[in-house]
Design an enzyme around this catalytic site. Structure first.
Site, PDB file in Angstrom:
ATOM      1  N   HIS A  73      -2.366  24.975  17.893  1.00 31.39           N
ATOM      2  CA  HIS A  73      -2.247  24.376  16.556  1.00 31.39           C
ATOM      3  C   HIS A  73      -1.807  25.453  15.582  1.00 31.39           C
ATOM      4  O   HIS A  73      -2.214  26.605  15.691  1.00 31.39           O
ATOM      5  CB  HIS A  73      -3.596  23.788  16.104  1.00 31.39           C
ATOM      6  CG  HIS A  73      -3.457  22.795  15.001  1.00 31.39           C
ATOM      7  ND1 HIS A  73      -3.365  23.168  13.679  1.00 31.39           N
ATOM      8  CD2 HIS A  73      -3.363  21.459  15.024  1.00 31.39           C
ATOM      9  CE1 HIS A  73      -3.237  22.081  12.933  1.00 31.39           C
ATOM     10  NE2 HIS A  73      -3.230  21.030  13.731  1.00 31.39           N
ATOM     11  N   ASP A  90      -4.838  15.833  19.934  1.00 31.60           N
ATOM     12  CA  ASP A  90      -4.102  15.000  20.899  1.00 31.60           C
ATOM     13  C   ASP A  90      -4.568  15.174  22.327  1.00 31.60           C
ATOM     14  O   ASP A  90      -4.075  14.486  23.224  1.00 31.60           O
ATOM     15  CB  ASP A  90      -2.610  15.350  20.805  1.00 31.60           C
ATOM     16  CG  ASP A  90      -2.061  14.973  19.440  1.00 31.60           C
ATOM     17  OD1 ASP A  90      -1.503  15.863  18.760  1.00 31.60           O
ATOM     18  OD2 ASP A  90      -2.251  13.824  19.043  1.00 31.60           O
TER      19      ASP A  90
HETATM   20  C1  SDX Z   1      -0.548  17.768  15.672  1.00 31.07           C
HETATM   21  O1  SDX Z   1      -0.024  20.476  11.621  1.00 31.07           O
HETATM   22  C2  SDX Z   1      -0.928  19.604  11.881  1.00 31.07           C
HETATM   23  O2  SDX Z   1      -1.964  19.527  11.227  1.00 31.07           O
HETATM   24  C3  SDX Z   1      -0.599  18.675  13.029  1.00 31.07           C
HETATM   25  C4  SDX Z   1      -1.705  17.712  13.471  1.00 31.07           C
HETATM   26  C5  SDX Z   1      -2.009  16.695  12.390  1.00 31.07           C
HETATM   27  O3  SDX Z   1      -3.117  16.140  12.416  1.00 31.07           O
HETATM   28  O4  SDX Z   1      -1.093  16.364  11.579  1.00 31.07           O
HETATM   29  O5  SDX Z   1      -2.875  18.438  13.762  1.00 31.07           O
HETATM   30  C6  SDX Z   1      -1.278  16.920  14.699  1.00 31.07           C
HETATM   31  O6  SDX Z   1       0.647  17.831  15.614  1.00 31.07           O
HETATM   32  C7  SDX Z   1      -1.346  18.570  16.660  1.00 31.07           C
HETATM   33  C8  SDX Z   1      -0.432  19.469  17.558  1.00 31.07           C
HETATM   34  C9  SDX Z   1       0.141  18.589  18.660  1.00 31.07           C
HETATM   35  N1  SDX Z   1       1.157  19.387  19.457  1.00 31.07           N
HETATM   36  C10 SDX Z   1       0.897  19.784  20.688  1.00 31.07           C
HETATM   37  O7  SDX Z   1      -0.188  19.675  21.256  1.00 31.07           O
HETATM   38  C11 SDX Z   1       2.126  20.401  21.380  1.00 31.07           C
HETATM   39  C12 SDX Z   1       1.706  21.692  22.083  1.00 31.07           C
HETATM   40  N2  SDX Z   1       1.408  22.705  21.068  1.00 31.07           N
HETATM   41  C13 SDX Z   1       2.445  23.574  20.617  1.00 31.07           C
HETATM   42  O8  SDX Z   1       3.743  23.147  20.729  1.00 31.07           O
HETATM   43  C14 SDX Z   1       2.078  24.429  19.420  1.00 31.07           C
HETATM   44  O9  SDX Z   1       0.813  24.881  19.633  1.00 31.07           O
HETATM   45  C15 SDX Z   1       2.159  23.798  18.041  1.00 31.07           C
HETATM   46  C16 SDX Z   1       3.493  23.200  17.782  1.00 31.07           C
HETATM   47  C17 SDX Z   1       1.105  22.769  17.873  1.00 31.07           C
HETATM   48  C18 SDX Z   1       1.920  24.925  17.028  1.00 31.07           C
HETATM   49  O10 SDX Z   1       2.980  25.796  17.150  1.00 31.07           O
HETATM   50  P1  SDX Z   1       3.062  27.106  16.228  1.00 31.07           P
HETATM   51  O11 SDX Z   1       1.967  27.162  15.250  1.00 31.07           O
HETATM   52  O12 SDX Z   1       4.449  27.201  15.702  1.00 31.07           O
HETATM   53  O13 SDX Z   1       2.748  28.238  17.239  1.00 31.07           O
HETATM   54  P2  SDX Z   1       3.802  28.919  18.178  1.00 31.07           P
HETATM   55  O14 SDX Z   1       4.684  27.871  18.771  1.00 31.07           O
HETATM   56  O15 SDX Z   1       4.438  30.034  17.435  1.00 31.07           O
HETATM   57  O16 SDX Z   1       2.863  29.456  19.323  1.00 31.07           O
HETATM   58  C19 SDX Z   1       2.203  30.706  19.164  1.00 31.07           C
HETATM   59  C20 SDX Z   1       2.209  31.293  20.564  1.00 31.07           C
HETATM   60  C21 SDX Z   1       3.584  31.283  21.213  1.00 31.07           C
HETATM   61  O17 SDX Z   1       3.604  32.366  22.138  1.00 31.07           O
HETATM   62  P3  SDX Z   1       4.355  33.760  21.673  1.00 31.07           P
HETATM   63  O18 SDX Z   1       5.783  33.368  21.293  1.00 31.07           O
HETATM   64  O19 SDX Z   1       3.566  34.267  20.487  1.00 31.07           O
HETATM   65  O20 SDX Z   1       4.284  34.631  22.883  1.00 31.07           O
HETATM   66  O21 SDX Z   1       1.375  30.468  21.414  1.00 31.07           O
HETATM   67  C22 SDX Z   1       2.171  29.888  22.437  1.00 31.07           C
HETATM   68  C23 SDX Z   1       3.616  30.015  22.028  1.00 31.07           C
HETATM   69  O22 SDX Z   1       4.455  30.114  23.149  1.00 31.07           O
HETATM   70  N3  SDX Z   1       1.750  28.490  22.526  1.00 31.07           N
HETATM   71  C24 SDX Z   1       1.540  27.826  23.662  1.00 31.07           C
HETATM   72  C25 SDX Z   1       1.119  26.541  23.262  1.00 31.07           C
HETATM   73  N4  SDX Z   1       1.091  26.473  21.931  1.00 31.07           N
HETATM   74  C26 SDX Z   1       1.486  27.674  21.483  1.00 31.07           C
HETATM   75  N5  SDX Z   1       1.675  28.179  24.950  1.00 31.07           N
HETATM   76  C27 SDX Z   1       1.376  27.233  25.867  1.00 31.07           C
HETATM   77  N6  SDX Z   1       0.959  25.962  25.555  1.00 31.07           N
HETATM   78  C28 SDX Z   1       0.824  25.593  24.277  1.00 31.07           C
HETATM   79  N7  SDX Z   1       0.411  24.376  23.966  1.00 31.07           N
END
Ligand code: SDX
Length: 429
Positions: free
Chosen positions: A306, A364
């Site tokens: 998140h 989720d």
């Molecule tokens: C919702 O914003 C909100 O409030 C949203 C929400 C709401 O109520 O409105 O809470 C609802 O959208 C919840 C999130 C649902 N999405 C997912 O579950 C999809 C999987 N999660 C990711 O795609 C990610 O965690 C996000 C999109 C939710 C957040 O992405 P960020 O904040 O941009 O973080 P990032 O992509 O920069 O990740 C940071 C690091 C990265 O690694 P590095 O590049 O630093 O090496 O963490 C890793 C990412 O690769 N990472 C994950 C991961 N999520 C982040 N690695 C593996 N699996 C994951 N799920």
């Protein structure tokens, strides 16, 4: 307002940035005058360090894993409140009295039907259209029907649009579902609760009476409360940006639905259940954990991570507890998807990769397990998120359009394209 300030020094010149102090949460550097004074932009493409607005609706502390709706902790509301009461709280800022709640409930109930001609929109879609595609279209089309509530500067128009959207989203989502399975639309019934009405519009058929299961009704209502609002997430920011141009509320909510659909946002609940199904068994979890950690593999654990929460998403905790309860009460023992989800959570939370990046289950991760147990197909998971989040979107929209100092949202950019150059004739290229 204090007179605290930060000082930016650029090319030997100092610029004062006022520090704005919130009720709770991080202080905010006010950079509104920076471009005019220093001829520089700030750069924050994912808005990771940017407060785009002032709001009094929802507060999140990502480190603590805290979520407050108008100051009330989500855990207390999920246990003691109802979605309609949470709608009143988010929209008007205070918990309602019994009389206010009864009146508000009646007003919503009396707006649950849609104009009969709206049924024609569905017939233009293929039966296998994703319900989110249908909802974007039909909700946007509401602005073609409700000309008496499109003036965003009219307090009454804003009020009645909010009521219409809260009331009609379940009806439209249920119609999208019924259309996708070839069953007739079901009209709302005014003697049912908000959640009960939605369940009946989705699952009842003309051939037999449908009795709302109180366990499912309570679980549905709780899922709606948990998804109601969440500060300035992507879809809410989309609604605000659309609204800042003066677009009507129905068009703005349709924009929010479109944004929510993405698998990185509201589409994650569908993607998460499909992932759990693909994993299939506890034995295959290590294979998927490795994929999630592999920089060269675009796969991510859906329902994990998140932007704000760097601790457990409090909604995921409530959802996990609800999943146990609902499945138990439904007599669904040892649900394989729930077993995989719990083991996946356990393994991931012990893994250095997830621990170091502070990746926890989000809202989720467990919701799809409950929704599937309730009888919904995965394609209906995000529409249910959209129904629930409509109150958040419209409350944030109302807060923005009611602000007389509001301006159209118009970000700038870091331009890395070609400098000005002369046009060349095709013969010389
Ligand atoms: C919702 O914003 C909100 O409030 C949203 C929400 C709401 O109520 O409105 O809470 C609802 O959208 C919840 C999130 C649902 N999405 C997912 O579950 C999809 C999987 N999660 C990711 O795609 C990610 O965690 C996000 C999109 C939710 C957040 O992405 P960020 O904040 O941009 O973080 P990032 O992509 O920069 O990740 C940071 C690091 C990265 O690694 P590095 O590049 O630093 O090496 O963490 C890793 C990412 O690769 N990472 C994950 C991961 N999520 C982040 N690695 C593996 N699996 C994951 N799920």
């Amino acid at each position: 307002m204090t007179d605290r300030k930060a000082t930016l020094t650029l090319d030997g010149k100092d610029y004062d940035l006022p520090v704005l102090t919130p009720t709770i949460g991080p202080d905010v550097l006010d950079i509104r005058k920076l471009y005019g004074q220093a001829d520089v932009f700030t750069y924050d493409p994912g808005f990771t360090s940017t407060a785009a607005c002032e709001s009094a609706i929802t507060y999140i502390d990502g480190d603590k894993g805290e979520l407050l709706y108008r100051g009330y902790p989500i855990e207390q509301l999920a246990e003691k409140s109802s979605h309609v009461e949470v709608c009143f709280l988010l929209l008007y800022g205070e918990l309602p009295t019994a009389t206010q709640l009864a009146d508000f409930t009646t007003r919503i109930t009396r707006h649950t039907m849609v104009h009969e001609q709206m049924t024609n929109f569905f017939r233009g879609f293929r039966r296998d259209a994703h319900p989110m595609a249908t909802m974007v279209g039909v909700v946007g089309a509401m602005s073609a029907f409700y000309h008496d509530s499109l003036d965003i500067n009219d307090r009454w128009h804003r009020e009645v649009s909010a009521i219409r959207l809260i009331a009609k989203l379940p009806t439209i989502a249920a119609m999208a579902y019924k259309y996708s399975i070839g069953q007739p639309f079901v009209y709302p019934k005014n003697d049912l609760s908000y959640a009960g009405n939605f369940l009946r519009m989705c699952f009842s058929v003309p051939a037999e009476e449908y009795v709302v299961n109180p366990i499912l009704e309570k679980a549905m209502d709780r899922i709606m409360m948990l998804h109601a609002d969440h500060e300035q997430n992507a879809s809410t920011s989309t609604v605000r940006l659309a609204g800042s141009s003066g677009a009507n509320p129905f068009a703005c909510i349709a924009a929010g639905i479109a944004c929510l659909w993405g698998p990185a946002h509201g589409g994650a609940n569908q993607a998460c259940l499909e992932m759990l199904r693909e994993i299939g068994s506890v034995e295959r979890i290590p294979e998927f954990i490795a994929k999630a950690k592999d920089k060269n593999d675009p796969f991510r654990l859906m329902g994990f991570g998140h932007r704000v929460y760097k601790n457990f998403d409090p909604r995921a905790k409530v959802m996990k507890q609800s999943a146990d309860e609902v499945l138990e009460l439904l007599g669904v023992h040892d649900n394989p998807l729930l077993q995989v989800a719990k083991e996946l959570e356990r393994i991931a939370l012990e893994d250095e990769y997830f621990v170091s990046k502070k990746l926890y289950p989000n809202v989720d991760f467990y919701s799809g397990i409950i929704l599937e147990a309730m009888g919904f197909p995965t394609s209906m998971f995000t529409p249910i998120f959209a129904i629930s989040r409509t109150i958040g979107w419209i409350s944030q929209w109302k807060e923005m359009v009611s602000d007389p100092t509001g301006k159209i949202g118009r970000p700038r950019q870091l331009y890395v394209g070609a400098p000005a150059r002369e046009y060349s004739d095709i013969a010389t290229r």
